[in-house]
Motif scaffolding. Sequence first.
Motif, PDB file in Angstrom:
ATOM      1  N   GLY A  36       0.804  -1.215   0.000  1.00 52.14           N
ATOM      2  CA  GLY A  36       0.000   0.000   0.000  1.00 52.14           C
ATOM      3  C   GLY A  36       0.840   1.269   0.000  1.00 52.14           C
ATOM      4  O   GLY A  36       1.083   1.847   1.056  1.00 52.14           O
ATOM      5  N   PHE A  37       1.237   1.703  -1.184  1.00 51.41           N
ATOM      6  CA  PHE A  37       2.108   2.888  -1.258  1.00 51.41           C
ATOM      7  C   PHE A  37       1.410   4.116  -0.677  1.00 51.41           C
ATOM      8  O   PHE A  37       2.044   4.953  -0.026  1.00 51.41           O
ATOM      9  CB  PHE A  37       2.500   3.146  -2.720  1.00 51.41           C
ATOM     10  N   ALA A  38       0.114   4.223  -0.893  1.00 52.57           N
ATOM     11  CA  ALA A  38      -0.607   5.423  -0.427  1.00 52.57           C
ATOM     12  C   ALA A  38      -0.889   5.375   1.069  1.00 52.57           C
ATOM     13  O   ALA A  38      -1.329   6.370   1.651  1.00 52.57           O
ATOM     14  CB  ALA A  38      -1.923   5.578  -1.203  1.00 52.57           C
ATOM     15  N   LEU A  39      -0.651   4.227   1.685  1.00 52.95           N
ATOM     16  CA  LEU A  39      -0.895   4.111   3.129  1.00 52.95           C
ATOM     17  C   LEU A  39       0.312   4.566   3.951  1.00 52.95           C
ATOM     18  O   LEU A  39       0.222   4.698   5.179  1.00 52.95           O
ATOM     19  CB  LEU A  39      -1.246   2.662   3.486  1.00 52.95           C
ATOM     20  N   LYS A  40       1.423   4.757   3.301  1.00 53.97           N
ATOM     21  CA  LYS A  40       2.589   5.282   4.021  1.00 53.97           C
ATOM     22  C   LYS A  40       2.225   6.662   4.590  1.00 53.97           C
ATOM     23  O   LYS A  40       1.337   7.348   4.070  1.00 53.97           O
ATOM     24  CB  LYS A  40       3.792   5.380   3.064  1.00 53.97           C
ATOM     25  N   PRO A  41       2.925   7.078   5.616  1.00 52.65           N
ATOM     26  CA  PRO A  41       2.544   8.329   6.292  1.00 52.65           C
ATOM     27  C   PRO A  41       3.013   9.577   5.544  1.00 52.65           C
ATOM     28  O   PRO A  41       3.879  10.307   6.014  1.00 52.65           O
ATOM     29  CB  PRO A  41       3.253   8.195   7.649  1.00 52.65           C
TER      30      PRO A  41
END
Lengths: 191, 191, 191, 191
Positions: free
Chosen positions: C120-125
Amino acid sequence: MLRIHRLLPLLLSAIVIALAPVRVHGAAVHGGPVPITVADLEAAQRGWCDALLAISKTHRDGGDAKALAADIIDAAYNYAAAPVLFKPTLTHGEQTFRVTREGALAYFVGGNPAYPEDTGFALKPWAAARYENAATYIEGNLGVTMGHVIFTDTSGKETKVEKTWIFRRGDDGKLRIVLHKSTIPYSPAKK
Amino acid sequence: MLRIHRLLPLLLSAIVIALAPVRVHGAAVHGGPVPITVADLEAAQRGWCDALLAISKTHRDGGDAKALAADIIDAAYNYAAAPVLFKPTLTHGEQTFRVTREGALAYFVGGNPAYPEDTGFALKPWAAARYENAATYIEGNLGVTMGHVIFTDTSGKETKVEKTWIFRRGDDGKLRIVLHKSTIPYSPAKK
Amino acid sequence: MLRIHRLLPLLLSAIVIALAPVRVHGAAVHGGPVPITVADLEAAQRGWCDALLAISKTHRDGGDAKALAADIIDAAYNYAAAPVLFKPTLTHGEQTFRVTREGALAYFVGGNPAYPEDTGFALKPWAAARYENAATYIEGNLGVTMGHVIFTDTSGKETKVEKTWIFRRGDDGKLRIVLHKSTIPYSPAKK
Amino acid sequence: MLRIHRLLPLLLSAIVIALAPVRVHGAAVHGGPVPITVADLEAAQRGWCDALLAISKTHRDGGDAKALAADIIDAAYNYAAAPVLFKPTLTHGEQTFRVTREGALAYFVGGNPAYPEDTGFALKPWAAARYENAATYIEGNLGVTMGHVIFTDTSGKETKVEKTWIFRRGDDGKLRIVLHKSTIPYSPAKK
């Protein structure tokens, strides 16, 4: 009466070209709009002729020719997106160009007090119509035809006009008219 | 005599729109063809009118109107790349459509036995010409105009025709005519 | 939690460019699609960055990041019409290219067993994201960007990737991604 | 030595697609640019691979690899008309993007003090090169490929890169590169 109107989807299908964005060739998938072909243009021209005949027959049969004409204009002309460059055969003077949907509808079926000279070209007793292209030109989303359309009425009399269309393929894959110029051939004797 | 012919580059420049592929905006460089604008179309239309007047004047002055017309056709029409969809005002019958360069040249300056009815539209004593657009349409490499062109001869008499052009922008940035349909307005009295 | 999701229409509006087919200029009406500009491309790039940040924040806030990501993919990518040429930053091997919507969604939010390496690249902060274009190219319905995108996470650490997008303007006037290639810069030391 | 250089026209022909503006179909003549096909894209990709091999072999044979590379860049890339969006495989930092012809030539054959890290990618001992497309996209004058190119050197060692091209068809019918992004595949182990 309404039988023809019920056939509208079928009639319109003649001017609808399928969008087929996914083509498989070897191992890769291929996207992008399908280019317009001469066959696409001819199908759209045939569709226009058939639509005119359907309006005329609906009128003779006592059906709602105006409603049918409105549906056909919405399906076949680009008025929803932009003014259409429409010069019908029999218009002249201040009302020569019909860049609005209202002006196109008035031309085809008459009955609009704002366009007092319009008697309804599509209401004439047309029995047949065919096109003859002299040349076509295709680039990008646009396809252009130039040639004649020959109308035959129920008495067998022919009327030949010069007609140019520009069709545009939309994202839905359908061709719609962005320009339509129709004129009576030049006759030296009438100069 | 040849003064006008020497001015040809200047005259043609009126129908030439500069290609400017590199645009700087912020830190990035930007490429790609410059989109056609309405101003581009109007410049091309003005250029066509000026070119017609130049041929006419060259003829009156005893110059080589045919050579000038040939140069103008080569610069302003797309015949080198494809058949042009050209329906001149006064053509009819079998020779209605002039999809070849030869047919266009015959129409403008006459004198070609293969086109016996052509007397040379551009050789008439034109003193002025102007266009009036009813609507335009631009998409991709193509720009379309629909409206009137009004010619005035040296005696002051006006002739008004309905004219549609499709201009194409080439890789060299220049607009060239891919369709040209010109017609005498419909007159109910002549029906 | 759902506050961000409710803001979706607002967020998406950043990647929506209005279609304005009717322009008035002098006496004539003008139609046709509005050409893509560099500003259009930059607005679409800004919209993509904002959308990524919104997914990340929704995830941190305990919202439905997957639903938001799905909506964003549907609005910003061209999967509904054709396979998209999508090479995300961190994919490799057999699953390098994500030409289907499912593969794109898996990359952004993970959790799809069919794509086991996707976390999940978009879940990184992510706390910030900006683009820097080296060059752009615009032709017809397509606009291309090449440059960097710099991501900053909530700890302040920056990640710089090389990114190329091709955006397509649809008939509805909106830009959608038809190609997206993102890569980690080449580092000679890692050879 | 110069044998390969003399073969240049032949080599270049691999990346040249004939323009065929006049098509006859029934009684009408048809004009307009020929749409790009997947086969056109593949021929251009094959041509690029062959051109790289020719530069490499010319170098091994002691020929003028730089002159050949310059000719190939002029024939295959769009630098003459606009900045090209070119990100070669091994560039990084300030010189990542090579939007000018000079930067492209330096990358392929090295020897330019302004690009001190360039050692000449095309001068490596390449023996074979092939492409594998994952997906393509075609619209208007542009055709896009995304996939891998696999290079084999004379010792049999393979190097696989991810490569995206955008080809443009010019008025002369030839395809030229307007974008070229090449990258080493992501490797989780090197993170």
